[in-house]
Enzyme design. Structure first.
Site, PDB file in Angstrom:
ATOM      1  N   LYS A  35      47.605  62.790  -7.744  1.00  0.00           N
ATOM      2  CA  LYS A  35      48.436  63.066  -6.559  1.00  0.00           C
ATOM      3  C   LYS A  35      48.487  61.839  -5.650  1.00  0.00           C
ATOM      4  CE  LYS A  35      44.425  65.187  -4.336  1.00  0.00           C
ATOM      5  NZ  LYS A  35      43.723  66.459  -4.073  1.00  0.00           N
ATOM      6  N   ARG A 130      41.985  77.250   2.318  1.00  0.00           N
ATOM      7  CA  ARG A 130      43.058  76.281   2.457  1.00  0.00           C
ATOM      8  C   ARG A 130      44.234  76.711   1.590  1.00  0.00           C
ATOM      9  NH1 ARG A 130      42.495  70.050   0.477  1.00  0.00           N
ATOM     10  NH2 ARG A 130      42.407  71.154  -1.512  1.00  0.00           N
ATOM     11  N   TYR A 244      45.259  39.967  20.437  1.00  0.00           N
ATOM     12  CA  TYR A 244      45.634  40.931  21.483  1.00  0.00           C
ATOM     13  C   TYR A 244      44.431  41.319  22.337  1.00  0.00           C
ATOM     14  CZ  TYR A 244      50.228  41.915  19.414  1.00  0.00           C
ATOM     15  OH  TYR A 244      51.504  41.829  18.965  1.00  0.00           O
ATOM     16  N   MET A 292      49.434  44.464  13.653  1.00  0.00           N
ATOM     17  CA  MET A 292      50.276  45.183  12.688  1.00  0.00           C
ATOM     18  C   MET A 292      50.319  44.484  11.327  1.00  0.00           C
ATOM     19  SD  MET A 292      54.266  46.336  12.974  1.00  0.00           S
ATOM     20  CE  MET A 292      54.046  47.240  14.490  1.00  0.00           C
TER      21      MET A 292
END
Ligand SMILES: *Cc1c(COP(=O)(O)O)cnc(C)c1O
Length: 349
Positions: A35, A130, A244, A292
């Site tokens: 998955k 679940r 930053y 980022m």
């Protein structure tokens, strides 16, 4: 090159599958959970490598994911869908020959009415709360359903990575109570369940993370290396800050390397100021904040500027990095970014 390289060792994945397969008895089949794009590693190549190792049953989370696996493997291998038979999925389940693990009375009705005779399994809730059919519902429908011939009765352990957790035994008991006497194939164990021992193995196991080198399968062969290219270096004087928020300030004359990959590539911002990157066997501290697209690294103590630095590799595996980030290997793997150049290692067949 300004994008990082994610190297995926397909032979290691195959070897991990074989090793987990050997941990269960001869009559126990070992499936493979692929998955989430094979835990972020690329389902096409990974599923083929696992099929090459001998896997014949594959598990995905959603029918859409099953399409990619069927395309990779062609007809034959069973592809089971853990989310079951959702409304709108009937055509896909039929056309791609997927095997839904039915989770509720609604799904059971939908499946038997829309695709009579089409293979299915049933997921039972033994305490995780679940997914899956609950005890009372199951007692009501079991006589009819067992008649319809499910390929598998399965359930999932909530605490298998904690061997002493009392819920393991409780779920095992509930699973016996729900399935004893049906004569149908059963599955309870994922990676953690395999390690709990043979009482948890039943007829089929469903390892995922262990195939990809992750905890709790500590004996796994590492699968992933993530190397980040150095884009630029600069010298920084004591008192100057980097990145930053001026989160790091040099205390000595320092050489800072800026490497390409950041939180947009799945490297959590919680690594800021904490992680280490590696030039071979030499650790270099990550300084300042993860941004980022970039990370800054103190390479002052290196004899020369490397072309790249490893953030996942032999000295710092997926789980070690996950620990630093305050998360788990599963999350780190499945967040691996789309920008990485994925390189697959496989010895020629
Ligand atoms: C994800 C999942 C697995 C695989 O679990 P691992 O811990 O990665 O081995 C097996 N079964 C179910 C139902 C799952 O959701």
């Amino acid at each position: 090159m300004a994008t990082a390289t994610l190297t995926i060792d397909l032979d290691a994945i195959a070897a991990n599958w074989r090793a987990l397969d050997r941990m269960t008895g001869a009559g126990v089949q070992t499936a493979a959970v692929v998955k989430a794009d094979a835990y972020g590693l690329g389902v096409t190549r990974v599923a083929r490598a696992l099929a090459g190792a001998g896997a014949r049953r594959f598990f995905v989370a959603a029918a859409e994911e099953g399409a990619a696996v069927r395309q990779a493997l062609g007809p034959g291998p069973q592809i089971a869908v853990l989310s079951g038979h959702m409304s709108g999925d009937t055509e896909m389940i039929h056309d791609l020959d997927l095997t839904p693990m039915l989770n509720s009375l609604d799904q059971i009705t939908r499946h038997l009415e829309s695709l009579p005779g089409h293979p299915f399994g049933v997921q039972l809730d033994t305490g995780m709360n679940r997914l899956g059919v609950e005890m009372l519902e199951w007692q009501a429908v079991a006589p009819i359903l067992v008649e319809a011939g499910p390929e598998l009765l399965m359930s999932h352990l909530a605490c298998a990575d904690e061997p002493d957790h009392p819920l393991n035994e409780a779920q095992l008991r509930a699973f016996h109570e729900m399935t004893d006497g049906t004569g149908l194939p059963r599955s309870l164990a994922a990676t953690g369940g395999i390690l709990l021992g043979s009482r948890y193995h039943f007829d089929l196991t469903r390892p995922g993370v262990g195939l990809y080198g992750g905890r709790p399968y500590d004996a796994a062969i590492p699968v992933v290396t993530l190397s980040l290219p150095v884009i630029q270096t600069r010298e920084v004087e004591p008192g100057e800050s980097v990145g930053y928020g001026c989160a790091w300030v040099a205390e000595r004359p320092s050489v800072i390397a800026t490497v390409a990959a950041g939180y947009a590539d799945g490297l959590p911002r919680t690594l800021s100021g904490k992680a280490r990157l590696w030039d071979g066997d030499i650790p270099c501290p990550l300084v300042g904040r993860v941004s980022m697209d970039m990370i800054t690294v103190d390479i002052t103590d290196l004899p020369e500027t490397p072309r790249e630095l490893d953030i996942i590799g032999p000295n710092q595996g997926v789980d070690a990095l996950a620990d630093v980030a305050g998360t788990i290997g599963y999350e780190l793997l499945t967040a691996l970014g789309a920008r990485y150049t994925r390189r697959y290692q496989e010895r020629p067949a």
